[in-house]
Write a protein that holds these residues in place. Structure first.
Motif, PDB file in Angstrom:
ATOM      1  N   LEU A 168      19.019   0.468  -6.768  1.00  0.00           N
ATOM      2  CA  LEU A 168      19.308   1.002  -8.268  1.00  0.00           C
ATOM      3  C   LEU A 168      18.669   0.272  -9.465  1.00  0.00           C
ATOM      4  N   LYS A 169      18.819  -1.150  -9.314  1.00  0.00           N
ATOM      5  CA  LYS A 169      18.070  -1.822 -10.340  1.00  0.00           C
ATOM      6  C   LYS A 169      16.616  -1.541 -10.451  1.00  0.00           C
ATOM      7  N   ILE A 170      16.163  -1.556  -9.474  1.00  0.00           N
ATOM      8  CA  ILE A 170      14.427  -1.307  -9.404  1.00  0.00           C
ATOM      9  C   ILE A 170      14.153  -0.005 -10.001  1.00  0.00           C
ATOM     10  N   PRO A 202      11.680   4.230 -12.845  1.00  0.00           N
ATOM     11  CA  PRO A 202      12.316   5.473 -12.237  1.00  0.00           C
ATOM     12  C   PRO A 202      11.286   6.586 -11.319  1.00  0.00           C
ATOM     13  N   PRO A 203      11.885   7.353 -10.800  1.00  0.00           N
ATOM     14  CA  PRO A 203      11.174   8.390 -10.258  1.00  0.00           C
ATOM     15  C   PRO A 203      10.096   9.092 -11.076  1.00  0.00           C
ATOM     16  N   ARG A 204       9.007   9.451 -10.701  1.00  0.00           N
ATOM     17  CA  ARG A 204       8.102  10.135 -11.687  1.00  0.00           C
ATOM     18  C   ARG A 204       8.491  11.672 -11.767  1.00  0.00           C
ATOM     19  N   ASP A 205       9.312  12.020 -11.059  1.00  0.00           N
ATOM     20  CA  ASP A 205       9.560  13.499 -11.242  1.00  0.00           C
ATOM     21  C   ASP A 205      10.829  13.559 -12.107  1.00  0.00           C
ATOM     22  N   GLY A 206      11.624  12.728 -12.435  1.00  0.00           N
ATOM     23  CA  GLY A 206      12.704  12.584 -13.036  1.00  0.00           C
ATOM     24  C   GLY A 206      14.031  12.534 -12.463  1.00  0.00           C
ATOM     25  N   GLU A 226       0.755  -1.253  -0.079  1.00  0.00           N
ATOM     26  CA  GLU A 226       0.077  -0.001  -0.118  1.00  0.00           C
ATOM     27  C   GLU A 226       1.042   1.236  -0.054  1.00  0.00           C
ATOM     28  N   PRO A 227       0.981   2.040  -0.997  1.00  0.00           N
ATOM     29  CA  PRO A 227       1.792   3.257  -1.148  1.00  0.00           C
ATOM     30  C   PRO A 227       1.573   3.998   0.016  1.00  0.00           C
ATOM     31  N   LEU A 228       2.600   4.922   0.429  1.00  0.00           N
ATOM     32  CA  LEU A 228       2.488   5.819   1.278  1.00  0.00           C
ATOM     33  C   LEU A 228       1.743   7.101   1.203  1.00  0.00           C
ATOM     34  N   PRO A 229       1.296   7.699   2.044  1.00  0.00           N
ATOM     35  CA  PRO A 229       0.563   8.906   1.948  1.00  0.00           C
ATOM     36  C   PRO A 229       1.198   9.981   0.966  1.00  0.00           C
ATOM     37  N   SER A 230       0.656  10.673   0.354  1.00  0.00           N
ATOM     38  CA  SER A 230       1.425  11.543  -0.583  1.00  0.00           C
ATOM     39  C   SER A 230       2.471  12.668  -0.098  1.00  0.00           C
ATOM     40  N   TYR A 231       1.996  12.949   1.248  1.00  0.00           N
ATOM     41  CA  TYR A 231       2.889  13.635   1.998  1.00  0.00           C
ATOM     42  C   TYR A 231       4.172  13.272   2.541  1.00  0.00           C
ATOM     43  N   VAL A 232       4.390  11.839   2.542  1.00  0.00           N
ATOM     44  CA  VAL A 232       5.535  11.157   3.155  1.00  0.00           C
ATOM     45  C   VAL A 232       6.531  10.875   1.670  1.00  0.00           C
ATOM     46  N   VAL A 284      11.434  13.369  -3.464  1.00  0.00           N
ATOM     47  CA  VAL A 284      11.463  12.524  -4.557  1.00  0.00           C
ATOM     48  C   VAL A 284      10.179  11.845  -4.553  1.00  0.00           C
ATOM     49  N   ASN A 285       9.545  11.925  -5.939  1.00  0.00           N
ATOM     50  CA  ASN A 285       8.155  11.167  -6.065  1.00  0.00           C
ATOM     51  C   ASN A 285       8.600  10.010  -6.776  1.00  0.00           C
ATOM     52  N   LEU A 286       8.779   8.869  -5.934  1.00  0.00           N
ATOM     53  CA  LEU A 286       8.999   7.372  -6.261  1.00  0.00           C
ATOM     54  C   LEU A 286       7.874   6.672  -6.785  1.00  0.00           C
ATOM     55  N   SER A 287       8.026   5.878  -7.739  1.00  0.00           N
ATOM     56  CA  SER A 287       7.238   4.904  -8.132  1.00  0.00           C
ATOM     57  C   SER A 287       6.824   3.777  -7.126  1.00  0.00           C
ATOM     58  N   PRO A 288       5.605   3.260  -7.064  1.00  0.00           N
ATOM     59  CA  PRO A 288       5.497   2.276  -6.084  1.00  0.00           C
ATOM     60  C   PRO A 288       6.356   1.226  -5.880  1.00  0.00           C
ATOM     61  N   GLU A 289       6.846   0.633  -7.051  1.00  0.00           N
ATOM     62  CA  GLU A 289       7.741  -0.334  -6.828  1.00  0.00           C
ATOM     63  C   GLU A 289       8.977   0.146  -6.015  1.00  0.00           C
ATOM     64  N   ALA A 290       9.658   1.374  -6.506  1.00  0.00           N
ATOM     65  CA  ALA A 290      10.694   1.948  -5.937  1.00  0.00           C
ATOM     66  C   ALA A 290      10.454   2.262  -4.568  1.00  0.00           C
ATOM     67  N   GLU A 291       9.389   2.807  -4.074  1.00  0.00           N
ATOM     68  CA  GLU A 291       8.930   3.278  -2.789  1.00  0.00           C
ATOM     69  C   GLU A 291       9.042   2.065  -1.833  1.00  0.00           C
ATOM     70  N   GLU A 292       8.410   0.837  -2.251  1.00  0.00           N
ATOM     71  CA  GLU A 292       8.316  -0.043  -1.347  1.00  0.00           C
ATOM     72  C   GLU A 292       9.626  -0.579  -1.017  1.00  0.00           C
ATOM     73  N   VAL A 293      10.613  -0.733  -1.795  1.00  0.00           N
ATOM     74  CA  VAL A 293      11.842  -1.133  -1.455  1.00  0.00           C
ATOM     75  C   VAL A 293      12.781  -0.186  -0.564  1.00  0.00           C
ATOM     76  N   ALA A 294      12.319   1.379  -0.841  1.00  0.00           N
ATOM     77  CA  ALA A 294      12.758   2.166  -0.033  1.00  0.00           C
ATOM     78  C   ALA A 294      12.250   2.258   1.575  1.00  0.00           C
TER      79      ALA A 294
END
Length: 899
Positions: free
Chosen positions: A345-347, A352-356, A294-300, A309-319
């Motif tokens: 880094l492979k993920i 990649p992050p949504r904000d580039g 479940e993705p984190l709230p938008s403010y986290v 950084v606006n991470l993708s759900p896949e990268a955010e989960e690993v973070a």
């Protein structure tokens, strides 16, 4: 053993009782030059019997991996069974101390065990193979609807690499145990020895009254005690002493009851270990997958170079996996951080992050916003009411209920690890080179299911189809898959208390007992071969000497991507140091990266052999370069079918334990004194097997609490003594009452009375609230606040009186009591003080030793069962409910049984 806790003389724990020869048991264990070292702190709790891990070891000279690895590639890898796996480990140094010598402890002539008999039974018991029966066996080639080749035969490796927070979400949530209706038994049946929590609810004997009330079975007469299918231990006194019904206080509510399930007494039919079919029918519901991310709230958001950084759900989960650990030792470990960042880094490359944002430097990453969010969530969970927490537990238990059991040959059996591990970061143990690597999410497409041919194929609780469905009746696992970090197979087995696991345990210990009839011949042969002119035979004999005398593991070869741990056969020259005239110092990392350090006196010929084996070799060269684990085990099987180095370890642990109990248990001691003797024997085995841990960080705090507990008893005793003195001055001359509690300082007494006052006020407030709730339920008017104020005022007046009595040697009681009752109360307090001191002594002695691993895996449970019966000790004080369920077959031995 010294302690950092500063205690007065009267607060000191009781020391070990001297043996007949004038030495304590500890001093006897310290013979032969064995030295106990210091251990560093770790994060282990007081209750966890976990062996400690070792930090980076010091090498006398850099190893040359190239030459060593060339040799090791030629050697066969042989793993020990999962029974060798310690509960957990933590990074700290430890020093192992050997027993007074397993050889002395195990060379006592033992009665020959008749083949094929167990506990006097005439049923045949077949010997186990060189590994336990719970080792997974690959499916046979044969009829099956598999589309792919079944997984190869491989051992199971348990892995406790989850964080406390992740693990808490994955632990089984058992439903609240409902009272069960049981059948009556005849008056001459055996009494139940289970604990109060396990006792069934039964009805009183019928009397000439309109209705009979239900009471607990401890309030029933002996003739009404129900007979359980699987017996538990009850002491002689408890079994023989009749019980009389007691009058219950108040009415007891009628409870809905369900019939208790009968225990399958497989041990009365003999165990199956011939490699044939383990079951005829098998039905289960597969495995339970963790919920999706479940993705984190938008403010986290994490930050990179100070910016969110606006991470993708896949990268955010690993973070998030890493964010939860930044304040732990893992988050400060360079290897852990490097492996995590490489995999992350492979993920990021795939998602990649949504904000580039381009993330390239680990040091610029800031995961603290995520960490703080998870800490806030933890606090919210802790703040939930008991009812809310219960509702959550029940909801989880309901979702997992169908996965907790299976039908094996028509019998309902519990499943062990039915939960699939959630994705996360691999922790490993000790200095594992892959710690920090990403563990992928396991999906149905990764899992092979083993089930009966006619059974309904289970449906996964997440989208997907099973990798394969097989019907192999010769194996005991229900599901398997391959984890991506080390490539190990993960298996789902039945629970520890199941019939199949129980058979495996029983056969393992019977195999160790069978060794008693061969051990003298084996020892004679390897002692003769210590002088053999053939170097390979001489090395093998020396290795057997160490395995037998020091309970060393045989050891397995390691690859480049595994932790550098060794056993006896894989020792390198750098691990062994010679010290004249006949001492050998071992210093190496054993299983799970636990440091083994031991300075031990050996036979002169063994000392000479080690010097010869080390000649013209580098520190990185193998000490036993002509011995392999597989070759050693093959040699051992020439003496006894199924004999391996691991059997020696189990045998030496159990026979040493039996000897220590026989020598150290006081015949007329209190229950606590006997428990101390039991724990001492357990510690001796744990030291022998190198099951060590670092001193828990809470140790000093818990010792201080126990010290305060003893002082509280002394405070009560002093008050009662002064009351007696005021009643009659003759008590001052009695020896029992003449000594004052000199260690009760005025400051401590003031603090103690303040704490007592706070507790009394809190108790009054709770009672006031409860009384008002009851009045509301009955439709009556609540008490107003003045009632509570009066109660609190009475409490404060009482403690003002106590304050005035300080230092006056005068005391009074709230209610008058006769002198005889006060004398009885003082006697009870004396017993409590003595028991508490024994408990302190036991805890202090065991602060660096993990007792659980040997108790679960290496000590024949029948030794404990027989000892409890012989010495009238309730087995519930030693075995938890889990162990009682794991070893039902061991509970029925008689009190004369010996290993």
């Amino acid at each position: 053993m010294s302690t950092d806790v500063i205690m007065s003389e009267s607060d000191q724990p009781l020391t070990s009782k001297p043996l007949q020869n004038g030495h304590t048991q500890e001093s006897r264990a310290a013979q032969n030059g064995h030295v106990n070292g210091m251990v560093e702190d770790s994060d282990l709790s007081e209750d966890d019997d976990m062996p400690l891990s070792q930090t980076a070891r010091t090498k006398s000279e850099p190893a040359t991996p190239k030459s060593r690895n060339l040799k090791r590639k030629k050697l066969q890898v042989e793993s020990s069974s999962e029974d060798d796996t310690p509960l957990a480990s933590s990074p700290a140094k430890s020093v192992a101390v050997s027993m007074p010598g397993a050889l002395q402890a195990t060379s006592i002539p033992a009665a020959m065990v008749k083949n094929g008999k167990l506990n006097g039974s005439t049923r045949n018991v077949q010997a186990s193979s060189d590994e336990d029966d719970d080792k997974p066996i690959a499916p046979r080639n044969g009829p099956s609807n598999s589309k792919t080749r079944p997984p190869p035969r491989k051992r199971v490796k348990k892995e406790s690499d989850q964080s406390d927070d992740d693990f808490e979400d994955q632990i089984p949530l058992a439903k609240k145990k409902q009272p069960t209706r049981t059948r009556r038994q005849k008056p001459d049946s055996d009494a139940d020895g289970s604990s109060e929590d396990d006792k069934p609810v039964v009805k009183k004997a019928p009397v000439k009254k309109p209705a009979a009330k239900k009471v607990k079975d401890e309030e029933m007469s002996g003739s009404e005690t129900p007979q359980p299918r699987a017996k538990t231990i009850k002491s002689k006194k408890e079994a023989s002493a009749p019980t009389s019904p007691k009058k219950g206080k108040g009415k007891k509510k009628e409870e809905t009851e369900e019939p208790d399930e009968e225990v399958y007494r497989w041990w009365e039919q003999g165990a199956n270990n011939d490699g044939s079919e383990k079951w005829q029918t098998l039905e289960h519901n597969g495995v339970f997958f963790p919920p999706p991310y479940e993705p984190l709230p938008s403010y986290v958001k994490m930050k990179y170079n100070g910016d969110t950084v606006n991470l993708s759900p896949e990268a955010e989960e690993v973070a998030t996996f890493y964010a939860k650990l930044i304040e732990t030792d893992h988050g400060k470990d360079d290897t852990f951080n490097k492996n995590f960042f490489d995999d992350w880094l492979k993920i990021l490359e795939k998602c990649p992050p949504r904000d580039g944002t381009k993330i390239r430097d680990f040091t610029r990453c800031d995961f603290r916003p995520m960490y703080e969010y998870f800490e806030e969530e933890k606090a919210k969970v802790k703040a939930l009411t008991a009812a809310e927490k219960k509702e959550i537990r029940e909801s989880k238990a309901k979702a997992e209920e169908k996965y907790t059991t299976c039908l094996l040959d028509g019998r309902k059996e519990k499943v062990g690890n039915f939960r699939v591990e959630p994705p996360g970061l691999f922790r490993g143990r000790g200095e594992h080179p892959k710690k920090g690597c990403l563990k992928f999410r396991v999906r149905p497409e990764d899992i092979t299911i083993n089930i009966g041919k006619d059974a309904t194929i289970p449906v996964p609780n997440m989208p997907g189809k099973w990798k394969d469905i097989i019907h192999d009746q010769t194996v005991t696992w229900l599901a398997c898959w391959t984890e991506n970090v080390n490539g190990n197979y993960k298996y789902v087995f039945l629970a520890a208390g199941s019939s199949l696991k129980g058979q495996s345990d029983m056969l393992k210990f019977e195999k160790a007992r069978e060794l008693k009839s061969h051990v003298d011949r084996i020892r004679k042969d390897y002692n003769e071969n210590l002088k053999n002119k053939v170097m390979g035979d001489r090395q093998r004999a020396t290795a057997m000497y160490f395995i037998d005398r020091l309970a060393l593991r045989a050891g397995n070869e390691k690859g480049e991507d595994e932790a550098d741990t060794v056993g006896c056969c894989s020792l390198r020259c750098e691990h062994v140091t010679l010290e004249q005239p006949n001492f050998i110092i071992f210093d190496f990392l054993g299983k799970d990266s636990i440091r083994y350090y031991n300075r031990v006196a050996v036979d002169q010929q063994v000392f000479k052999n080690i010097r010869i084996f080390k000649e013209d070799k580098l520190d990185s060269d193998d000490l036993f370069d002509r011995v392999t684990t597989s070759g050693l085990n093959k040699h051992l099987q020439s003496y006894m079918k199924g004999l391996t180095a691991k059997v020696f370890r189990t045998y030496n642990a159990s026979i040493t334990f039996q000897q220590q109990l026989d020598e150290g248990t006081p015949e007329k001691g209190t229950v606590q004194e006997k428990l101390n003797a039991y724990n001492h024997a357990n510690r001796m085995v744990a030291i022998l097997c190198n099951h060590q841990r670092s001193v828990p960080k809470t140790h000093e705090q818990s010792m201080e609490k126990m010290k305060d507990k003893i002082r509280a008893f002394k405070y009560d005793r002093r008050k009662l003594r002064h009351v007696l003195f005021n009643m009659d001055a003759k008590y001052k001359k009695k020896k029992k009452y003449v000594d004052d509690e000199s260690d009760l300082e005025d400051d401590w007494i003031a603090q103690h009375e303040d704490k007592l006052k706070e507790k009394e006020i809190e108790k009054a407030e709770k009672k006031f609230a409860k009384d008002n709730e009851k009045l509301v339920e009955e439709g009556k008017k609540e008490h107003n606040g003045s009632v509570l104020k009066e109660r609190i005022a009475d409490i404060e007046a009482e403690f003002k009186r106590l304050k005035k009595e300080r230092g006056t040697e005068k005391a009074s009681l709230k209610r008058e009591r006769p002198a005889e009752k006060i004398e009885e109360a003082i006697t009870k307090l004396d017993e409590k003080i003595k028991t508490s001191k024994l408990q302190m002594d036991d805890r202090e002695a065991g602060k660096e030793v993990a007792l659980g691993t040997s108790k679960i895996n290496y000590l024949d449970p029948r030794i404990t069962a027989a000892w409890c019966k012989t010495h009238d000790v309730p087995i519930e004080k030693i075995f938890s409910k889990t162990l009682l369920a794991k070893f039902p077959w061991a509970m029925e031995v008689d009190d004369e049984w010996k290993f």
